[in-house]
Design a protein around this motif. Structure first.
Motif, PDB file in Angstrom:
ATOM      1  N   PRO A  46       5.401  11.362 -10.534  1.00 19.27           N
ATOM      2  CA  PRO A  46       5.982  12.087  -9.553  1.00 19.27           C
ATOM      3  C   PRO A  46       5.047  12.045  -8.161  1.00 19.27           C
ATOM      4  CG  PRO A  46       6.714  13.503 -10.958  1.00 19.27           C
ATOM      5  CD  PRO A  46       6.139  12.038 -11.986  1.00 19.27           C
ATOM      6  N   GLU A  47       3.904  11.296  -9.351  1.00 26.27           N
ATOM      7  CA  GLU A  47       2.495  11.210  -8.013  1.00 26.27           C
ATOM      8  C   GLU A  47       2.850   9.927  -7.564  1.00 26.27           C
ATOM      9  OE1 GLU A  47       1.595  14.424 -11.178  1.00 26.27           O
ATOM     10  OE2 GLU A  47       2.451  11.711 -11.735  1.00 26.27           O
ATOM     11  N   ASP A  48       3.512   9.616  -8.197  1.00 28.89           N
ATOM     12  CA  ASP A  48       4.142   7.478  -6.938  1.00 28.89           C
ATOM     13  C   ASP A  48       4.631   8.193  -5.626  1.00 28.89           C
ATOM     14  OD1 ASP A  48       2.773   6.161  -9.326  1.00 28.89           O
ATOM     15  OD2 ASP A  48       4.836   6.192 -10.434  1.00 28.89           O
ATOM     16  N   THR A  49       4.744   9.458  -5.337  1.00 29.37           N
ATOM     17  CA  THR A  49       5.346   9.933  -4.622  1.00 29.37           C
ATOM     18  C   THR A  49       4.742   9.432  -3.689  1.00 29.37           C
ATOM     19  OG1 THR A  49       7.501  11.420  -5.420  1.00 29.37           O
ATOM     20  CG2 THR A  49       6.869  11.502  -3.335  1.00 29.37           C
ATOM     21  N   ALA A  50       5.343   8.355  -2.008  1.00 29.78           N
ATOM     22  CA  ALA A  50       4.752   8.859  -1.183  1.00 29.78           C
ATOM     23  C   ALA A  50       5.410   7.426  -0.170  1.00 29.78           C
ATOM     24  CB  ALA A  50       2.873   7.352  -1.279  1.00 29.78           C
ATOM     25  N   ILE A  51       4.830   6.746   1.053  1.00 29.09           N
ATOM     26  CA  ILE A  51       5.178   6.042   1.928  1.00 29.09           C
ATOM     27  C   ILE A  51       4.824   4.520   1.397  1.00 29.09           C
ATOM     28  CG2 ILE A  51       6.133   5.062   3.822  1.00 29.09           C
ATOM     29  CD1 ILE A  51       5.673   8.018   5.476  1.00 29.09           C
ATOM     30  N   TYR A  52       5.375   3.922   1.114  1.00 31.98           N
ATOM     31  CA  TYR A  52       5.009   2.709   0.750  1.00 31.98           C
ATOM     32  C   TYR A  52       4.928   1.465   1.587  1.00 31.98           C
ATOM     33  CZ  TYR A  52       4.627   4.033  -4.106  1.00 31.98           C
ATOM     34  OH  TYR A  52       4.335   4.653  -5.137  1.00 31.98           O
ATOM     35  N   TYR A  84       0.929  -1.105   0.309  1.00 35.60           N
ATOM     36  CA  TYR A  84       0.019  -0.573  -0.036  1.00 35.60           C
ATOM     37  C   TYR A  84       0.918   1.071   0.462  1.00 35.60           C
ATOM     38  CZ  TYR A  84      -4.214  -2.554   0.901  1.00 35.60           C
ATOM     39  OH  TYR A  84      -5.133  -3.537   0.996  1.00 35.60           O
ATOM     40  N   ARG A  85      -0.051   2.471  -0.194  1.00 34.03           N
ATOM     41  CA  ARG A  85       1.247   3.170   0.114  1.00 34.03           C
ATOM     42  C   ARG A  85       0.116   5.051   0.113  1.00 34.03           C
ATOM     43  NH1 ARG A  85       2.228   4.954  -6.320  1.00 34.03           N
ATOM     44  NH2 ARG A  85      -0.322   5.854  -6.991  1.00 34.03           N
ATOM     45  N   GLN A  86       0.840   5.591   1.013  1.00 31.18           N
ATOM     46  CA  GLN A  86      -0.199   6.603   1.844  1.00 31.18           C
ATOM     47  C   GLN A  86       0.955   8.055   1.001  1.00 31.18           C
ATOM     48  OE1 GLN A  86      -0.580   6.732   5.559  1.00 31.18           O
ATOM     49  NE2 GLN A  86      -2.380   8.087   4.995  1.00 31.18           N
ATOM     50  N   ALA A  87      -0.051   8.856   0.231  1.00 28.11           N
ATOM     51  CA  ALA A  87       1.073  10.610  -0.403  1.00 28.11           C
ATOM     52  C   ALA A  87       0.587  11.857   1.240  1.00 28.11           C
ATOM     53  CB  ALA A  87       0.540  10.797  -1.295  1.00 28.11           C
ATOM     54  N   PRO A  88       1.368  11.954   0.731  1.00 31.88           N
ATOM     55  CA  PRO A  88       0.524  14.006   2.378  1.00 31.88           C
ATOM     56  C   PRO A  88      -0.614  13.944   1.447  1.00 31.88           C
ATOM     57  CG  PRO A  88       3.033  13.712   1.663  1.00 31.88           C
ATOM     58  CD  PRO A  88       2.664  13.093   0.597  1.00 31.88           C
ATOM     59  N   GLY A  89      -1.153  13.732   3.187  1.00 37.85           N
ATOM     60  CA  GLY A  89      -2.327  14.559   2.370  1.00 37.85           C
ATOM     61  C   GLY A  89      -3.669  13.527   1.888  1.00 37.85           C
ATOM     62  N   GLN A 109      -5.450   9.315   1.868  1.00 35.45           N
ATOM     63  CA  GLN A 109      -5.950   7.352   2.233  1.00 35.45           C
ATOM     64  C   GLN A 109      -4.184   7.074   1.962  1.00 35.45           C
ATOM     65  OE1 GLN A 109      -7.687   7.428   4.899  1.00 35.45           O
ATOM     66  NE2 GLN A 109      -7.941  10.397   5.312  1.00 35.45           N
ATOM     67  N   ARG A 110      -4.362   6.156   2.629  1.00 39.38           N
ATOM     68  CA  ARG A 110      -3.810   4.491   2.499  1.00 39.38           C
ATOM     69  C   ARG A 110      -4.276   3.939   0.658  1.00 39.38           C
ATOM     70  NH1 ARG A 110      -0.125   1.284   6.655  1.00 39.38           N
ATOM     71  NH2 ARG A 110      -0.422   3.692   7.386  1.00 39.38           N
ATOM     72  N   GLU A 111      -3.473   3.769   0.356  1.00 38.98           N
ATOM     73  CA  GLU A 111      -4.193   2.595  -0.901  1.00 38.98           C
ATOM     74  C   GLU A 111      -3.742   1.536  -0.783  1.00 38.98           C
ATOM     75  OE1 GLU A 111      -4.446   4.892  -4.390  1.00 38.98           O
ATOM     76  OE2 GLU A 111      -2.392   5.806  -4.664  1.00 38.98           O
ATOM     77  N   LEU A 112      -4.141   0.728  -2.148  1.00 32.62           N
ATOM     78  CA  LEU A 112      -3.906  -0.583  -2.349  1.00 32.62           C
ATOM     79  C   LEU A 112      -2.732   0.171  -3.743  1.00 32.62           C
ATOM     80  CD1 LEU A 112      -3.090  -3.406  -2.268  1.00 32.62           C
ATOM     81  CD2 LEU A 112      -5.317  -3.809  -4.298  1.00 32.62           C
TER      82      LEU A 112
END
Length: 117
Positions: free
Chosen positions: A87-93, A37-42, A44-47
């Motif tokens: 860049p849209e892939d930037t997140a915590i995974y 899963y990943r969660q970008a700033p602001g 929700q965490r998504e699959l």
């Protein structure tokens, strides 16, 4: 208790690639699913992607054709190959697994993926 150990992540330019790995250890009897899963700033965490015990692999629409999830059942490990990063892939995974016998839901500590333009 299941422990998920993640590796990979980092900073990459748009169009580049990264590979995330997650290994599960502990008193695992059966894994129902395992993936990322990943969660970008602001947001929700998504699959991102997961593979189930039934052999199905699910991907978020946004990563289809770019990311590939593989699983090594013998090693209780999943790898996420991420190509053509945006860049849209930037997140915590976060690695995730769901187990049976014992039943549980477990999360890794998270690894940062940053994609620059």
């Amino acid at each position: 208790q299941v422990q998920l150990v993640e590796s990979g992540g980092g900073l990459v330019q748009a169009g580049g690639s990264l590979r995330l790995s997650c290994a599960a250890s502990g008193r695992i009897s059966r894994i129902h699913s395992m993936g990322w899963y990943r969660q970008a700033p602001g947001k929700q965490r998504e699959l991102v992607a997961e593979v189930t015990s039934g052999g199905n692999t699910n991907y978020a629409d946004s990563v289809k054709g770019r990311f590939t999830l593989s699983r090594d059942n013998a090693k209780n490990t999943v790898n996420l190959q991420m190509n053509s990063l945006e860049p849209e892939d930037t997140a915590i995974y976060y690695c995730n697994t769901k187990t049976t016998l014992p039943w549980g839901i477990y999360w890794g500590q998270g690894t940062q993926v940053t994609v620059s333009s």
